[in-house]
Design a protein around this motif. Structure first.
Motif, short mmCIF file in Angstrom:
data_model
loop_
_atom_site.label_atom_id
_atom_site.label_comp_id
_atom_site.label_asym_id
_atom_site.label_seq_id
_atom_site.Cartn_x
_atom_site.Cartn_y
_atom_site.Cartn_z
N PHE A 73 0.83 -1.20 0.00
CA PHE A 73 0.00 0.00 0.00
C PHE A 73 0.86 1.26 0.00
N ALA A 74 1.95 1.23 0.75
CA ALA A 74 2.81 2.41 0.85
C ALA A 74 3.45 2.74 -0.49
N VAL A 75 3.85 1.72 -1.24
CA VAL A 75 4.57 1.95 -2.49
C VAL A 75 3.63 2.15 -3.66
N THR A 76 2.54 1.36 -3.73
CA THR A 76 1.68 1.38 -4.93
C THR A 76 0.27 1.90 -4.67
N ARG A 77 -0.10 2.16 -3.41
CA ARG A 77 -1.45 2.60 -3.03
C ARG A 77 -2.51 1.52 -3.27
N ILE A 78 -2.08 0.26 -3.38
CA ILE A 78 -2.99 -0.86 -3.61
C ILE A 78 -3.28 -1.57 -2.30
N ILE A 79 -4.55 -1.71 -1.95
CA ILE A 79 -4.95 -2.57 -0.83
C ILE A 79 -5.01 -3.98 -1.39
N PHE A 80 -3.97 -4.75 -1.17
CA PHE A 80 -3.76 -5.98 -1.91
C PHE A 80 -4.56 -7.14 -1.30
N ILE A 81 -5.82 -7.23 -1.70
CA ILE A 81 -6.70 -8.29 -1.22
C ILE A 81 -6.16 -9.69 -1.55
N PRO A 82 -5.55 -9.93 -2.72
CA PRO A 82 -5.11 -11.29 -3.06
C PRO A 82 -3.87 -11.77 -2.33
N GLN A 83 -3.41 -11.07 -1.30
CA GLN A 83 -2.21 -11.48 -0.60
C GLN A 83 -2.30 -12.94 -0.12
N GLY A 84 -3.50 -13.35 0.34
CA GLY A 84 -3.67 -14.70 0.86
C GLY A 84 -3.50 -15.78 -0.19
N GLU A 85 -3.67 -15.44 -1.47
CA GLU A 85 -3.52 -16.45 -2.52
C GLU A 85 -2.09 -16.94 -2.62
N PHE A 86 -1.12 -16.05 -2.40
CA PHE A 86 0.27 -16.50 -2.39
C PHE A 86 0.50 -17.48 -1.25
N LEU A 87 -0.13 -17.21 -0.11
CA LEU A 87 -0.02 -18.13 1.02
C LEU A 87 -0.57 -19.51 0.66
N ALA A 88 -1.78 -19.54 0.09
CA ALA A 88 -2.40 -20.82 -0.27
C ALA A 88 -1.61 -21.54 -1.34
N TRP A 89 -1.17 -20.80 -2.36
CA TRP A 89 -0.42 -21.45 -3.44
C TRP A 89 0.93 -21.95 -2.96
N GLY A 90 1.59 -21.23 -2.07
CA GLY A 90 2.85 -21.70 -1.53
C GLY A 90 2.67 -22.98 -0.74
N ALA A 91 1.63 -23.02 0.11
CA ALA A 91 1.38 -24.21 0.91
C ALA A 91 1.01 -25.41 0.04
N LEU A 92 0.12 -25.21 -0.92
CA LEU A 92 -0.35 -26.32 -1.74
C LEU A 92 0.72 -26.78 -2.73
N THR A 93 1.55 -25.88 -3.21
CA THR A 93 2.66 -26.28 -4.07
C THR A 93 3.66 -27.12 -3.28
N MET A 94 3.93 -26.71 -2.05
CA MET A 94 4.82 -27.48 -1.19
C MET A 94 4.23 -28.87 -0.92
N ALA A 95 2.92 -28.94 -0.68
CA ALA A 95 2.27 -30.23 -0.44
C ALA A 95 2.33 -31.12 -1.67
N ALA A 96 2.18 -30.54 -2.86
CA ALA A 96 2.27 -31.33 -4.09
C ALA A 96 3.67 -31.90 -4.27
N LEU A 97 4.69 -31.10 -3.97
CA LEU A 97 6.06 -31.60 -4.09
C LEU A 97 6.34 -32.70 -3.08
N GLU A 98 5.80 -32.56 -1.87
CA GLU A 98 6.00 -33.61 -0.85
C GLU A 98 5.41 -34.94 -1.30
N SER A 99 4.25 -34.88 -1.95
CA SER A 99 3.59 -36.11 -2.39
C SER A 99 4.13 -36.62 -3.72
#
Length: 345
Positions: A31-57
């Motif tokens: 927000f400070a740099v781009t003035r964007i209230i970045f609602i999709p921030q949680g998608e990186f969290l979900a994709w990181g977790a699920l990508t890690m789970a896919a690699l584990e399996s």
């Protein structure tokens, strides 16, 4: 409630608060740099977790193809918009970053036995897949409207969130996943048993916060981002490109979100849309910091984590309601304590 239960709830609250602190710092930064209230921030969290789970399996992560598709679209946009004497250099850089890199990564992962990768390598592979999506999302969705009012940027952020949730469902499916903890150790402190992964979460969060502090205080790119956050027009007059600042910011945000996902995945089952709720709690912490103060945002994240933990003991069915209700008195207080300033034209 006895002392042992109090200590357990406090440990759980601090662990969750460390995750929320990372997300809150990322939201304040973008927000400070781009003035964007970045609602999709949680998608990186979900994709990181699920990508890690896919690699584990041992499964081939679908996010690789998402990275390649997004990179192809970003390259097409750069190909159309590049102008001037530096056109060839810009197109060559875009080709290497948006097409060559994703395709090379996809081919490499196709040849590697994913199920036998060490934990540290899986972490690096997950970062290599998910983090580059940050600048790609900025290029496709936000760069064309970078100078728009904050409300327009918020509407675009909501639209991006909805699109990314749909893509997450398409790639990962409706099933949830959970990863192995980074440490199985148990440390006894009196009657309290502290899990090794809890210490990893707290340590990684502190290390990342220190790394961000050093990045913004000691590096040229970090100082350029800080200058953009303080005064966009002044930074532009000094030769700092707001577009480069946006890409760098989204790279940092994607890194923070992906690491947060890998840290939280051993603690709870993550679904394709789990990141939104977790990200909202980080947003509450960022609001406590006024979307401008990093220390207040980190303190707010710790408060949110502790409030959620103790609420789950006293009123588990209403713990999310209690956490999100916290935002109301904060907004009322900030509304009364601050003066209205018209948005800069």
């Amino acid at each position: 409630m006895d002392a042992e239960i109090f200590a357990l709830l406090g440990q759980d609250g601090v662990t969750n608060g460390a995750i929320y602190a990372l997300l809150a710092l990322a939201l304040v930064l973008v927000f400070a740099v781009t003035r964007i209230i970045f609602i999709p921030q949680g998608e990186f969290l979900a994709w990181g977790a699920l990508t890690m789970a896919a690699l584990e399996s041992g499964h081939y992560p679908g996010t690789v193809w998402l990275l390649a598709g997004g990179g192809a679209l970003a390259f097409a946009c750069d190909l159309v918009s590049a102008r001037g004497p530096s056109r060839a250099r810009l197109i060559g850089r875009s080709l290497a970053w948006n097409l060559v890199y994703p395709l090379a990564l996809a081919g490499l992962l196709w040849l590697v036995p994913l199920g036998s990768l060490p934990a540290g390598v899986r972490v690096l592979v997950t970062l290599a897949i998910v983090v580059p999506m940050g600048p790609i999302i900025y290029r496709l969705a936000f760069l064309p409207v970078a100078e728009a009012p904050v409300l327009v940027l918020l509407i675009v952020a909501v639209a991006v969130h909805l699109a990314l949730v749909g893509l997450g469902l398409l790639i990962f499916g409706p099933e949830g996943s959970r990863t192995q903890p980074f440490s199985e150790a148990q440390i006894s402190l009196g009657n309290l048993a502290v899990g090794g992964h809890t210490l990893v979460v707290i340590g990684a969060s502190l290390a990342l916060i220190v790394a961000l502090y050093l990045f913004f205080g000691r590096t040229l790119y970090g100082k350029a981002l800080m200058a953009t956050a303080i005064n966009r027009n002044g930074a532009r007059l000094m030769g700092i490109s707001p577009a480069l600042g946006g890409r760098m910011t989204f790279l940092c945000v994607a890194l923070i979100g992906t690491l947060s996902g890998m840290l939280v995945a051993p603690l709870t089952t993550i679904y394709y849309d789990s990141g939104f709720l977790i990200g909202l709690k980080g947003f509450v912490a960022a609001i406590i910091g006024g979307l401008s103060s990093y220390p207040l945002a980190a303190g707010g994240a710790l408060l949110v984590g502790l409030l959620e933990s103790f609420s789950s003991f006293w009123a588990s069915a209403f713990k999310d309601v209690i956490v999100f209700t916290l935002i109301i008195p904060v907004l009322v207080w900030r509304s009364l304590a601050s003066h209205h300033v018209e948005e800069e034209e």
